[in-house]
Scaffold this motif. Sequence first.
Motif, PDB file in Angstrom:
ATOM      1  N   LEU A 165       0.828  -1.212   0.000  1.00  0.00           N
ATOM      2  CA  LEU A 165       0.000   0.000   0.000  1.00  0.00           C
ATOM      3  C   LEU A 165       0.859   1.256   0.000  1.00  0.00           C
ATOM      4  N   LEU A 166       1.935   1.245   0.819  1.00  0.00           N
ATOM      5  CA  LEU A 166       2.827   2.411   0.838  1.00  0.00           C
ATOM      6  C   LEU A 166       3.479   2.631  -0.522  1.00  0.00           C
ATOM      7  N   HIS A 167       3.902   1.529  -1.153  1.00  0.00           N
ATOM      8  CA  HIS A 167       4.511   1.636  -2.476  1.00  0.00           C
ATOM      9  C   HIS A 167       3.505   2.174  -3.488  1.00  0.00           C
ATOM     10  N   SER A 168       2.260   1.676  -3.427  1.00  0.00           N
ATOM     11  CA  SER A 168       1.213   2.166  -4.337  1.00  0.00           C
ATOM     12  C   SER A 168       0.938   3.644  -4.087  1.00  0.00           C
ATOM     13  N   HIS A 169       0.954   4.052  -2.796  1.00  0.00           N
ATOM     14  CA  HIS A 169       0.713   5.450  -2.451  1.00  0.00           C
ATOM     15  C   HIS A 169       1.810   6.335  -3.044  1.00  0.00           C
ATOM     16  N   LYS A 170       3.065   5.873  -2.947  1.00  0.00           N
ATOM     17  CA  LYS A 170       4.169   6.644  -3.520  1.00  0.00           C
ATOM     18  C   LYS A 170       4.027   6.743  -5.038  1.00  0.00           C
ATOM     19  N   ARG A 171       3.605   5.648  -5.659  1.00  0.00           N
ATOM     20  CA  ARG A 171       3.423   5.676  -7.106  1.00  0.00           C
ATOM     21  C   ARG A 171       2.314   6.648  -7.493  1.00  0.00           C
ATOM     22  N   LEU A 172       1.259   6.710  -6.674  1.00  0.00           N
ATOM     23  CA  LEU A 172       0.178   7.661  -6.948  1.00  0.00           C
ATOM     24  C   LEU A 172       0.689   9.099  -6.852  1.00  0.00           C
ATOM     25  N   TYR A 173       1.544   9.358  -5.830  1.00  0.00           N
ATOM     26  CA  TYR A 173       2.138  10.691  -5.721  1.00  0.00           C
ATOM     27  C   TYR A 173       2.968  10.995  -6.958  1.00  0.00           C
ATOM     28  N   GLY A 174       3.715  10.003  -7.440  1.00  0.00           N
ATOM     29  CA  GLY A 174       4.513  10.206  -8.640  1.00  0.00           C
ATOM     30  C   GLY A 174       3.647  10.509  -9.848  1.00  0.00           C
ATOM     31  N   VAL A 175       2.519   9.803  -9.969  1.00  0.00           N
ATOM     32  CA  VAL A 175       1.587  10.053 -11.078  1.00  0.00           C
ATOM     33  C   VAL A 175       1.006  11.458 -10.987  1.00  0.00           C
ATOM     34  N   ASP A 177       2.418  14.056  -9.639  1.00  0.00           N
ATOM     35  CA  ASP A 177       3.470  14.990 -10.030  1.00  0.00           C
ATOM     36  C   ASP A 177       3.595  15.040 -11.548  1.00  0.00           C
ATOM     37  N   ALA A 178       3.559  13.867 -12.175  1.00  0.00           N
ATOM     38  CA  ALA A 178       3.677  13.827 -13.642  1.00  0.00           C
ATOM     39  C   ALA A 178       2.507  14.548 -14.298  1.00  0.00           C
ATOM     40  N   ILE A 179       1.292  14.358 -13.729  1.00  0.00           N
ATOM     41  CA  ILE A 179       0.112  15.038 -14.279  1.00  0.00           C
ATOM     42  C   ILE A 179       0.259  16.548 -14.147  1.00  0.00           C
ATOM     43  N   ASP A 180       0.767  17.006 -12.961  1.00  0.00           N
ATOM     44  CA  ASP A 180       0.959  18.453 -12.773  1.00  0.00           C
ATOM     45  C   ASP A 180       1.951  19.009 -13.781  1.00  0.00           C
ATOM     46  N   LYS A 181       3.062  18.267 -13.978  1.00  0.00           N
ATOM     47  CA  LYS A 181       4.065  18.730 -14.950  1.00  0.00           C
ATOM     48  C   LYS A 181       3.477  18.769 -16.356  1.00  0.00           C
TER      49      LYS A 181
END
Length: 219
Positions: A165-175, A177-181
């Motif tokens: 779950l923590l890994h998935s949460h980090k991946r969601l944060y990464g997504v 960030d990518a969407i914002d960029k």
Amino acid sequence: MSEVFDGYERQYCELSANVSRKYNSFSASDSEQKQQWLSEIKVSLDEADVLIRKMDLEARSLQPGVKAMLLAKLREYKADLGKLKKELKRFTSPNANQAAREELLESGMADTHLASADQRERLTMSIERINQSGERITESRRTMLETEELGVSILQDLHQQRETLLHSHKRLYGVDDAIDKSKKVLVTMSRRISRNKWIVGSVIGVLVLVIILIIYLKL
């Protein structure tokens, strides 16, 4: 019940009844017949002794409830065999007083033997109860260890799920960030396109004015 014990019991009862019949007819028989019967009785009593030992071994190998009942019956057969042996000594002893003394001595030994047998039986039952308690304790301990292992396994699974779950949460944060960029890039591109449109429109307007001016001057 045990079929093996029942078979030994039938054989013993037949021997006992046969010996008792010979004792009852002993006084009415002649000397030669008596000697023959005494020899046969000795053989029968030896066989009865063997059957008693076999019944004892068979009874002690059974379940506690059945064993207790069969051992109680076996004590009666032992007492009966003791009486038959006393009768044999009475008939074969040349001295009645000596026979009586031997009978008293054997009676005391028989009582001691029965008491020892009872003590051994009680000791055996106590040991069996202790063994059963030990088995129950061992089973409870094994169940406790299995429960503990299951608990550890569940905790490990929960830990792995938490890490996932923590890994998935980090991946969601990464997504995110990518969407914002990507959004910023699109806004920048949109602004550039709008600015280019204004430049192109201005150039076209200037050209149109120049063309109009040239035509006017030629006229």
